[in-house]
Design an enzyme around this catalytic site. Structure first.
Site, PDB file in Angstrom:
ATOM      1  N   ASP A 129       0.879  -1.179  -0.049  1.00 20.24           N
ATOM      2  CA  ASP A 129       0.032   0.000  -0.092  1.00 20.24           C
ATOM      3  C   ASP A 129       1.022   1.141  -0.071  1.00 20.24           C
ATOM      4  O   ASP A 129       1.698   1.520   0.905  1.00 20.24           O
ATOM      5  CB  ASP A 129      -0.898  -0.016   1.378  1.00 20.24           C
ATOM      6  N   ASP A 153       2.948   4.932  -5.453  1.00 18.77           N
ATOM      7  CA  ASP A 153       2.348   6.085  -5.208  1.00 18.77           C
ATOM      8  C   ASP A 153       3.260   7.093  -5.277  1.00 18.77           C
ATOM      9  O   ASP A 153       3.991   7.708  -4.777  1.00 18.77           O
ATOM     10  CB  ASP A 153       1.753   6.357  -3.819  1.00 18.77           C
ATOM     11  N   GLU A 213      -1.337   6.021  -8.356  1.00 18.86           N
ATOM     12  CA  GLU A 213      -2.199   6.974  -8.015  1.00 18.86           C
ATOM     13  C   GLU A 213      -1.949   8.406  -8.282  1.00 18.86           C
ATOM     14  O   GLU A 213      -0.945   8.979  -8.998  1.00 18.86           O
ATOM     15  CB  GLU A 213      -1.817   7.360  -6.389  1.00 18.86           C
ATOM     16  N   GLY A 230      -7.722   7.943   7.394  1.00 19.62           N
ATOM     17  CA  GLY A 230      -7.996   8.167   8.789  1.00 19.62           C
ATOM     18  C   GLY A 230      -9.466   8.540   9.000  1.00 19.62           C
ATOM     19  O   GLY A 230     -10.321   7.902   8.210  1.00 19.62           O
ATOM     20  N   VAL A 252      -9.890  -0.184   3.380  1.00 14.74           N
ATOM     21  CA  VAL A 252     -10.558  -0.002   4.550  1.00 14.74           C
ATOM     22  C   VAL A 252      -9.404  -0.280   5.650  1.00 14.74           C
ATOM     23  O   VAL A 252      -8.774  -1.565   5.743  1.00 14.74           O
ATOM     24  CB  VAL A 252     -11.991  -0.651   4.931  1.00 14.74           C
ATOM     25  N   ASN A 253      -9.007   0.497   6.466  1.00 16.89           N
ATOM     26  CA  ASN A 253      -8.157   0.272   7.659  1.00 16.89           C
ATOM     27  C   ASN A 253      -8.591   0.788   8.886  1.00 16.89           C
ATOM     28  O   ASN A 253      -8.730   0.060  10.046  1.00 16.89           O
ATOM     29  CB  ASN A 253      -6.677   0.589   7.442  1.00 16.89           C
TER      30      ASN A 253
HETATM   31 ZN   LIG Z   1      -4.517   5.078   1.007  1.00 18.97          ZN
END
Ligand SMILES: [Zn+2]
EC number: 4.1.2.13
Length: 284
Positions: free
Chosen positions: A82, A104, A134, A181, A231-232
């Protein structure tokens, strides 16, 4: 079964209009919770591993537990880096056994992002590893990654389309108004960007910051072309709240299994709910 690249999910998800969830690994309990939920729901799933989580768990441990999970699950699982920040870290993960990577390059100037992402795609595709790129800058805080609200920038559709045409990434993450977040209010998702980009590229769109986004907004995003949702935070909240409640009720508890076990169950239920919301249940 062995770990699979994310390209294993694309055709079926597109045909049946669902999204595959990426749930981040934080430790062994998260891995078990996500795996059990996916297996019981007969859903493909993506293990997300940030560079911070990799440092915490150790690269070799991470790959080892992910492989055991995939063997046990009987559903397709991708082990995905990620927000990989460099070519080097991407290569390190591929060599260690990751089946998928995100590069990214969104903090680089546009042309540089394209150039660097292309390099990652060439190397990763040569060994059957899928790639997510991204475009635009997703706000919020995730591990070592912190973007002020004022620096968050929405993706420009024409730039996102050319980004995909030139890099041929398998999945495109675009900044559409969600953030990493916890949200203070409700996120304002720019559906017009999702729609415009999705109908002009041959890859699914990734929605980062999927925690706390209302169910209806998630469904609409999927209907417009989002094929992967990350989702985290919601899992972290479920885990920590469970532990906090148990330790508050029983201040003398000293056996970690007595609070980590229930925390694992709580994470599993969140993941199960997301899998059903994303429509990826009963697909395997
Ligand atoms: Zn992310």
């Amino acid at each position: 079964m062995p770990l699979v690249p994310m390209t294993a999910f694309i055709e079926d998800a597109k045909k049946n209009k669902y999204a595959v969830g990426q749930f981040n690994l934080n430790n062994l309990e998260f891995t078990q919770a996500i795996t059990e939920a996916a297996a019981e729901e007969k859903s493909p799933v993506i293990f997300g591993v940030s560079e911070g989580a990799m440092k915490y768990m150790g690269l070799d441990y991470t790959v080892a537990i992910a492989k055991v999970a995939a063997e046990r699950a009987g559903v397709p699982i991708a082990l995905h880096l990620d927000h990989g920040s460099s070519f080097d870290v991407v290569m390190k993960c591929i060599r260690a056994g990751f089946s998928s990577v995100m590069f990214d390059g969104s903090h680089y100037p546009y042309e540089e992002n394209i150039r660097l992402t292309k390099k990652v795609v060439e190397a990763a595709h040569a060994v059957g590893v899928s790639v997510e790129g991204e475009l635009g800058t997703i706000g919020g805080v995730e591990d070592d990654l912190s973007v002020d609200e004022k620096d968050a920038a929405l993706a420009k559709p024409e730039e996102a389309i050319r980004f995909w045409e030139e890099t041929k990434v398998d999945y495109v993450a675009i900044a559409v108004g969600t953030a990493h977040g916890m949200y203070k209010g409700e996120p304002k998702i720019h559906y017009d960007i999702i729609e415009e980009v999705a109908k002009n590229i041959g890859a699914p769109i990734v929605l980062h910051g999927g925690s706390g986004v209302p169910d209806e907004a998630i469904k609409k995003a999927i209907s417009l072309g989002v094929g992967k949702i990350n989702v985290n935070t919601e899992n972290q909240v479920a885990c920590t709240q469970t532990i906090r409640d148990i330790l508050n009720a029983k201040p003398n508890e000293i056996d970690p299994r007595k609070y980590l076990g229930p925390a694992r169950e709580a994470i599993k239920e969140v993941v199960r709910g997301k899998i059903r919301l994303f429509g990826s249940n009963n697909r395997v």
